[in-house]
Design a protein around this motif. Structure first.
Motif: not given
Length: 301
Positions: A237-263
């Motif tokens: 994906l080469n479109i600019p993306v802003l990902a805003i992650i909820a650090g206390a979300s119960g829907m998923h592992d927020s730390a894991e999701g943020a790390e994947t997005a950054r990577r």
């Protein structure tokens, strides 16, 4: 008994006229907290008619934002965000096809490609040459799912705690969602799930929460579930993306999701709001608008 449990329609529908009236009353009450739309559009696609509202905002010559709500919600879910976002850009809001709202599904949506096609057709029907997408929860997945398949009219994507995008749902989210999705179970179970997604915040008598509960109880959704966006798709994906992650979300592992997005996101910006729940849009409307304004300012100042 099996016949009674089987749903006869291949597309989403309200279970009765009375149930639809109950939902529409809740929808209209929640819409009362929104600004008055400058235009109301019912756009025909291959999969049904999609309700879109247009709100004139700041920078009228700039590329507008199109807002995608979460599951079992609709345009009014953005009420808390409208004042700040209208100070950034003009806005479109949309009722997702196949979900409770003013959009009317007429053809089965059974694959991720189907989800992308109807939204792409909506974008083609808009007069602007490009739009910025902003999606929360399942709306975030819907935006990214389109971007990895048919990106032609997309200037950028912003996602607010999207599900099935950077990682899978948590086991607790899956378990809690099952009783909440059964229409004939008590209303308290659906309210409990809504409160859990907001980390215990009360939902009784909140117009948007009342609308969502009414939709969950009265509308039978016939959509395929979100298919996890693959790492290969995100990398390509080469479109600019802003990902805003909820650090206390119960829907998923927020730390894991943020790390994947950054990577994987390039170009991309990843922000984590440490105390935010999955109901991040209503908790941090001004901060979200400020981050989006800065992000968009770097793309098309």
């Amino acid at each position: 008994m099996l016949f009674a449990l089987r749903s006869p329609s291949p597309v989403g529908y309200f279970t009765s006229a009375a149930s639809q009236d109950r939902f529409l009353a809740a929808y209209n009450r929640a819409m009362a907290d929104m600004p008055r739309p400058d235009r109301t559009l019912d756009l025909r696609t291959s999969y049904g008619v999609v309700r879109v509202y247009y709100f004139a905002g700041a920078a009228p010559a700039a590329v507008p934002l199109l807002l995608l709500p979460g599951r079992a919600s609709a345009s009014p879910v953005w009420a808390d965000n409208m004042p700040a976002l209208l100070g950034v850009r003009s806005l479109y809001t949309i009722d997702l096809l196949g979900e409770p709202g003013m959009s009317i599904q007429s053809r089965p949506i059974t694959t991720a490609d189907d989800h992308a096609r109807w939204l792409h057709e909506v974008l083609l029907a808009l007069p602007e040459s490009k739009v910025h997408l902003l999606g929360m929860s399942i709306g975030g997945w819907t935006a990214i799912n389109l971007a990895v398949r048919q990106p032609e009219k997309i200037a950028s994507v912003t996602v607010l705690d999207p599900v099935m995008t950077f990682n899978n749902l948590s086991v607790e989210a899956i378990v809690r969602s099952i009783p909440a999705s059964v229409r004939w179970f008590p209303k308290a179970w659906r309210d409990s799930f809504a409160s859990w997604t907001a980390n215990g915040a009360p939902v009784k008598d909140v117009p948007v929460a009342v609308m969502i509960e009414a939709g969950m109880q009265s509308y039978v959704s016939k959509l395929s579930g979100p298919v996890r966006i693959t790492e290969a798709q995100l990398t390509a994906l080469n479109i600019p993306v802003l990902a805003i992650i909820a650090g206390a979300s119960g829907m998923h592992d927020s730390a894991e999701g943020a790390e994947t997005a950054r990577r994987l996101l390039e170009p991309g910006v990843v922000k984590v709001y440490p105390e935010a729940s999955h109901a991040i849009n209503g908790e941090y409307p001004n901060e979200i608008a400020a981050d989006i304004s800065g992000f968009l300012g770097r793309i098309d100042p």
